[in-house]
Design a protein around this motif. Structure first.
Motif, short mmCIF file in Angstrom:
data_model
loop_
_atom_site.label_atom_id
_atom_site.label_comp_id
_atom_site.label_asym_id
_atom_site.label_seq_id
_atom_site.Cartn_x
_atom_site.Cartn_y
_atom_site.Cartn_z
N GLN A 107 10.60 5.55 13.86
CA GLN A 107 10.02 6.82 13.41
C GLN A 107 9.99 6.79 11.89
O GLN A 107 10.90 6.26 11.26
N TYR A 108 8.96 7.42 11.34
CA TYR A 108 8.85 7.49 9.89
C TYR A 108 8.40 8.88 9.50
O TYR A 108 7.41 9.40 10.03
N LYS A 109 9.14 9.47 8.58
CA LYS A 109 8.78 10.80 8.07
C LYS A 109 8.81 10.76 6.56
O LYS A 109 9.87 10.59 5.94
N ALA A 110 7.65 10.86 5.95
CA ALA A 110 7.55 10.94 4.50
C ALA A 110 7.53 12.42 4.12
O ALA A 110 7.04 13.26 4.87
N LYS A 111 8.07 12.71 2.95
CA LYS A 111 8.09 14.10 2.48
C LYS A 111 6.65 14.65 2.46
O LYS A 111 5.75 14.04 1.91
N GLY A 112 6.48 15.79 3.10
CA GLY A 112 5.17 16.44 3.11
C GLY A 112 4.19 15.84 4.10
O GLY A 112 3.04 16.24 4.15
N ASP A 113 4.61 14.87 4.88
CA ASP A 113 3.73 14.21 5.84
C ASP A 113 4.20 14.50 7.26
O ASP A 113 5.30 15.01 7.46
N THR A 114 3.39 14.18 8.23
CA THR A 114 3.79 14.40 9.62
C THR A 114 4.65 13.23 10.10
O THR A 114 4.52 12.11 9.62
N LEU A 115 5.49 13.50 11.06
CA LEU A 115 6.35 12.50 11.65
C LEU A 115 5.51 11.52 12.46
O LEU A 115 4.63 11.93 13.22
N LYS A 116 5.76 10.23 12.27
CA LYS A 116 5.08 9.19 13.04
C LYS A 116 6.10 8.50 13.93
O LYS A 116 7.21 8.22 13.50
N ALA A 162 18.08 6.37 8.79
CA ALA A 162 18.29 6.07 7.37
C ALA A 162 17.66 7.19 6.56
O ALA A 162 16.45 7.44 6.65
N GLU A 163 18.52 7.89 5.80
CA GLU A 163 18.05 9.03 5.02
C GLU A 163 18.97 9.21 3.82
O GLU A 163 20.19 9.10 3.95
N ASN A 164 18.38 9.51 2.67
CA ASN A 164 19.15 9.74 1.44
C ASN A 164 20.13 8.60 1.14
O ASN A 164 21.29 8.83 0.81
N LYS A 165 19.65 7.38 1.34
CA LYS A 165 20.42 6.16 1.06
C LYS A 165 21.70 6.07 1.89
O LYS A 165 22.70 5.50 1.47
N ARG A 166 21.65 6.63 3.09
CA ARG A 166 22.77 6.58 4.03
C ARG A 166 22.21 6.25 5.42
O ARG A 166 21.03 6.49 5.70
N ASP A 195 0.80 -1.21 0.00
CA ASP A 195 0.00 0.00 0.00
C ASP A 195 0.84 1.27 0.00
O ASP A 195 0.45 2.28 -0.55
N LYS A 196 1.98 1.24 0.64
CA LYS A 196 2.79 2.45 0.82
C LYS A 196 4.24 2.10 0.60
O LYS A 196 4.77 1.23 1.25
N GLN A 197 4.86 2.76 -0.32
CA GLN A 197 6.28 2.56 -0.57
C GLN A 197 7.07 3.61 0.19
O GLN A 197 6.71 4.78 0.21
N ILE A 198 8.14 3.17 0.83
CA ILE A 198 9.05 4.10 1.49
C ILE A 198 10.09 4.50 0.46
O ILE A 198 10.75 3.66 -0.13
N ASP A 199 10.20 5.79 0.23
CA ASP A 199 11.14 6.31 -0.76
C ASP A 199 12.46 6.68 -0.08
O ASP A 199 12.50 7.67 0.66
N PRO A 200 13.54 5.92 -0.31
CA PRO A 200 14.81 6.21 0.35
C PRO A 200 15.41 7.57 -0.04
O PRO A 200 16.31 8.06 0.62
N ASN A 201 14.88 8.19 -1.09
CA ASN A 201 15.39 9.50 -1.52
C ASN A 201 14.74 10.67 -0.79
O ASN A 201 15.33 11.73 -0.68
N SER A 202 13.50 10.51 -0.31
CA SER A 202 12.83 11.64 0.31
C SER A 202 12.29 11.34 1.70
O SER A 202 11.95 12.27 2.42
#
Length: 164
Positions: free
Chosen positions: A120-129, A51-55, A22-29
């Motif tokens: 923790q999960y933060k998608a671009k443009g979304d709130t931190l969970k 884990a952010e920006n493939k690092r 349902d939801k893909q985690i984008d390692p770039n954003s």
């Protein structure tokens, strides 16, 4: 030995497909923070990775308990093999059911001095969970069991590597 590699490949592939339907985690954003914390212990009682920006980045906290801030991490990225631990063993098993949940505590992390896992999960443009998971599998919904097992394994490996 080849059969073992094939079996591992199939498990990771299936986990990747089922975990992110349902939801893909984008390692770039997007970014993910994972780790463990213990409330009553001696020394550094927490260890977190971002884990952010493939690092992958290690926390720069000394004994903090709870959810780290986004700037609580070293600026120098860890080895690529550490990032691979995340991409091969944690990222594929983050269930879409969890990503659909608001911030939440599952079970009773550290109530019996057993510690807890932080995610923790933060998608671009979304709130931190923020999710706090009990270390005891029986205290978690079944859809989190594989994630708990992976967090335990990866955190053990990284804690030994970084003397924590």
């Amino acid at each position: 030995m080849k059969l073992t590699h094939l079996l591992f490949f199939l498990i990771v592939t299936f986990s990747t497909m089922s975990a992110c339907d349902d939801k893909q985690i984008d390692p770039n954003s997007d970014y993910i923070v994972f780790g463990h914390a213990y409330g009553y212990c001696m020394g550094n009682c927490s260890l977190y990775f971002k884990a952010e920006n493939k690092r992958l980045y290690k926390d720069n906290l000394k004994g903090a308990y709870g959810f780290p801030e986004s700037d609580s991490f070293e600026s120098k990225a860890l080895d690529q093999e550490d990032y691979q631990l995340y991409t091969e063993h944690i990222l594929p098993v983050i269930p879409s059911e969890l990503l659909a949940q608001p911030s939440q505590t599952f079970g009773c992390p550290d109530c019996a001095d057993q510690g807890g896992y932080i995610l923790q999960y933060k998608a671009k443009g979304d709130t931190l969970k923020n999710w706090h998971l009990d270390t005891n599998q029986s205290a978690l919904p079944e859809y989190l069991w594989e994630l708990r097992d992976s967090l335990e394994s990866v955190m053990l490996t990284l804690a030994v590597k970084y003397n924590q």
